[in-house]
Design a protein around this motif. Structure first.
Motif, short mmCIF file in Angstrom:
data_model
loop_
_atom_site.label_atom_id
_atom_site.label_comp_id
_atom_site.label_asym_id
_atom_site.label_seq_id
_atom_site.Cartn_x
_atom_site.Cartn_y
_atom_site.Cartn_z
N PRO A 299 -4.66 5.49 11.29
CA PRO A 299 -5.46 6.61 11.81
C PRO A 299 -4.75 7.40 12.91
O PRO A 299 -4.73 8.63 12.87
N HIS A 300 -4.15 6.70 13.88
CA HIS A 300 -3.50 7.46 14.94
C HIS A 300 -2.16 8.04 14.50
O HIS A 300 -1.69 9.02 15.08
N HIS A 301 -1.53 7.46 13.45
CA HIS A 301 -0.31 8.07 12.94
C HIS A 301 -0.58 9.49 12.43
O HIS A 301 0.21 10.41 12.65
N TRP A 302 -1.70 9.67 11.74
CA TRP A 302 -2.06 11.01 11.27
C TRP A 302 -2.39 11.91 12.44
O TRP A 302 -1.96 13.08 12.48
N VAL A 313 -10.58 10.17 10.88
CA VAL A 313 -11.76 9.33 10.65
C VAL A 313 -11.76 8.79 9.23
O VAL A 313 -12.01 7.59 9.00
N ALA A 314 -11.44 9.63 8.27
CA ALA A 314 -11.40 9.19 6.88
C ALA A 314 -10.35 8.10 6.68
O ALA A 314 -10.60 7.08 6.01
N VAL A 315 -9.18 8.27 7.27
CA VAL A 315 -8.11 7.29 7.10
C VAL A 315 -8.44 5.99 7.81
O VAL A 315 -8.04 4.91 7.35
N ASP A 348 -13.41 13.21 21.94
CA ASP A 348 -12.63 12.00 21.66
C ASP A 348 -13.56 10.82 21.40
O ASP A 348 -13.38 10.07 20.43
N LEU A 349 -14.55 10.67 22.24
CA LEU A 349 -15.48 9.55 22.07
C LEU A 349 -16.28 9.70 20.79
O LEU A 349 -16.51 8.72 20.06
N GLY A 350 -16.69 10.91 20.47
CA GLY A 350 -17.39 11.14 19.21
C GLY A 350 -16.53 10.77 18.01
O GLY A 350 -17.02 10.18 17.04
N LYS A 351 -15.26 11.10 18.08
CA LYS A 351 -14.31 10.76 17.02
C LYS A 351 -14.20 9.25 16.85
O LYS A 351 -14.22 8.73 15.72
N LYS A 454 -19.85 12.95 16.39
CA LYS A 454 -19.75 11.75 15.55
C LYS A 454 -20.35 12.01 14.17
O LYS A 454 -19.72 11.73 13.15
N ASN A 455 -21.55 12.52 14.14
CA ASN A 455 -22.23 12.73 12.86
C ASN A 455 -21.52 13.76 11.98
O ASN A 455 -21.44 13.59 10.76
N THR A 456 -20.99 14.81 12.61
CA THR A 456 -20.24 15.81 11.85
C THR A 456 -18.99 15.20 11.22
O THR A 456 -18.68 15.44 10.05
N LEU A 457 -18.29 14.39 12.00
CA LEU A 457 -17.04 13.80 11.50
C LEU A 457 -17.32 12.78 10.39
O LEU A 457 -16.53 12.68 9.44
N ILE A 458 -18.39 12.03 10.50
CA ILE A 458 -18.73 11.09 9.42
C ILE A 458 -18.99 11.86 8.12
O ILE A 458 -18.50 11.49 7.05
N LYS A 459 -19.73 12.93 8.24
CA LYS A 459 -20.03 13.75 7.05
C LYS A 459 -18.75 14.31 6.43
O LYS A 459 -18.55 14.24 5.21
#
Length: 546
Positions: A299-302, A313-315, A348-351, A454-459
């Protein structure tokens, strides 16, 4: 369940220390009862007779002179009332603690200089002067301190001798639970074919380890102090033999392996992407079969290559999913804050919360997840005073996700490689943050903006995951199929701006920081594009080229 009653003596009204102790005791399943401030000796004796405690904790933080008379009376009343089988504890300043020790009433005297490890160990009935008090495996080490994290720091100096000396100093300081060994790039790539090493690069990026005995010397150096566990970077080639080497020499605490990287994608190894995917999965499987925890650090590599937050988030989910499917039982999910360095704390925290929700949706009886947090190196300024502030600020933010492991990044890393003294100071800064956690912290995870992000990124992450799954419906599980994952990179579903010119990645993704978050960005239209738009464009382009 042992009962603790606690209060302050005489006319002392300072309760922060005693309340911190009771909070810790609560977490260790003691029954606690705060009896109040400014208690006289007679009141304390009466409360003991009434409440029948196992432990009495008393605090006094004023000038020490009046304490002599108070403790003299207490000692007399203990004898007079034939009070037995009670453990007496005292907490105060250094001067009042010296007075308390003179009366030989107290089983333990705390003067405020104690580290969190010592306080927790006392509550758990551990003796930190004994080697057996320090668990020799990662999971039990975590359990010995949680909800407070164990601390990790990496160490790899240009010579073996310097590295050994630093490991000894750090171990003796008892401030780090895991030392991550950083072999130099030559060792990571050419350990098993050293004739191909470029000797001019010895010591570049870490310690020049050239034999199993070298690794064993590092392990021996850590057998002192708090007996920190050791772990090491994985190799970028011959990675199964390298995993065997680490297990046999340093009893590698856990394996950190990428899924997509250390390949033609980043140039840190000669492997084709599809081959790297297969081999990295085999490494996960090898460790899973041996019950060795695994971290997949994609995740952090991307993010380090400026992929937007939705991809990270997906990775995070895809990486954990692959580990689970390869038989890993204990998964270390690393959450690198401050990547990119200009991301805002709330975004950042939401991510991170989005990653956590997706990753921990995989938890079941056979798959455990442990959170590891750290600061991003690029966020550290070269000014060492400001860098110390950044280390503290990032650590405080990271405590919001309740990590099991906190990876301390040395404040000096943007200026010079961390030596023992730098590591110890950095660890003490983070331990200062942990002391603040005793008091209770603001729950930033409930912030409206954090939750919205958070919710936006999950979607959006689910759009990416679903699209990858749809690339190849002929395979049973596309998310672990190397060909499907390679195709996701080739067509640009997984992409990053820094991959421009790549022979395997599309490398056309544009991203931009807007209001503290990183988004996919359409430069021609001058606007943020959501994942449905971005993926739709990619798939249409792919179809048009067929």
């Amino acid at each position: 369940m042992k009962k603790i009653i606690a209060g302050t003596l005489g006319n002392c009204v300072h309760v922060a220390g005693i309340m911190n102790y009771l909070n810790l005791a609560d977490q260790e399943k003691y029954y606690t009862d705060f009896i109040g401030i400014g208690k006289s000796v007679d009141e304390i004796i009466n409360l003991i007779n009434e409440k029948k405690p196992d432990i009495v904790a008393l605090s006094y933080r004023l000038t020490p002179e009046p304490l002599y008379q108070i403790l003299e009376e207490l000692k007399e009343k203990i004898i007079e009332n034939n009070i037995k089988d009670i453990i007496w504890l005292f907490g105060g300043t250094e001067p009042t603690s010296l007075v308390a020790k003179e009366y030989e009433i107290f089983h333990k005297v705390f003067d405020g200089s104690e580290d969190i490890d010592e306080v927790i160990a006392y509550l758990k009935g551990q003796d930190l002067s004994k080697e057996e008090s320090y668990p020799k495996d990662l999971i039990n080490r975590i359990k010995s301190k949680y909800p407070y994290p164990i601390l990790r720091h990496h160490l790899g100096l240009p010579t073996i001798e310097e590295t050994i000396e630093s490991i000894e100093k750090v171990s003796e300081a008892k401030v780090i639970d895991i030392i991550s060994i950083a072999p130099d790039q030559n060792a990571q790539e050419f350990f098993f074919d050293q004739e191909n090493m470029d000797e001019r690069l010895n010591g570049a990026g870490g310690v020049p380890l050239r034999s199993k005995e070298d690794f064993k010397e590092l392990h021996n150096a850590a057998q002192r102090g708090n007996f920190p566990l050791l772990r090491s970077y994985s190799g970028t080639k011959n990675i199964i033999p390298f995993a065997e080497l680490l297990k046999e020499s340093i009893d590698n605490a856990w394996c950190a392996v990428p899924l997509f990287w250390y390949s033609e994608l980043d140039g840190r190894g000669p492997r084709k992407l599809i081959d790297a995917l297969k081999e990295n999965q085999e490494v996960m499987k090898w460790h899973g079969e041996r019950n060795i925890p695994v971290e997949v650090n994609d995740p952090h590599h991307w993010s380090l290559r400026d992929a937007h937050d939705s991809i990270a988030v997906a990775v995070a989910y895809i990486a954990a999913y692959n580990a689970k499917k390869m038989g890993v039982k204990d998964y270390i999910a690393q959450y690198m804050f401050n990547v990119p360095a200009s991301i805002s704390p709330e975004m950042d925290l939401g991510k991170m919360l989005a990653k956590i929700e997706l990753v921990e949706s995989l938890v079941d009886d056979d798959f455990n997840v442990y959170r590891q947090a750290r600061a991003g190196l690029a966020s550290f300024p070269t000014n060492l005073y400001q860098a110390k502030g950044q280390l503290a600020a990032s650590a405080y933010l990271a405590m919001g996700i309740k990590p099991h492991i906190y990876h301390v990044v040395g404040f000096c890393e943007a200026h010079h490689a961390a030596k023992a003294e730098d590591i110890i100071e950095s660890a003490m800064i983070v331990r200062g943050i942990l002391k603040n956690e005793f008091l209770g912290s603001v729950d930033m995870t409930k912030d409206k903006n954090v939750l919205e992000r958070k919710n936006t990124l999950i979607k959006e992450a689910k759009v990416i995951i679903d699209t990858i799954e749809s690339l190849n419906l002929s395979v049973e599980d596309p998310l672990i199929d190397p060909a499907t994952l390679t195709e996701a990179v080739r067509v640009g579903i997984l992409d990053a701006p820094h991959l421009q010119g790549s022979k395997i990645a599309k490398g056309t993704l544009k991203t931009r920081m807007v209001s503290g978050a990183l988004y996919a960005y359409d430069e021609k239209q001058g606007k943020i594009i959501n994942e449905e738009e971005r993926i739709d464009i990619i798939l249409k382009e792919a179809i048009s080229k067929q």
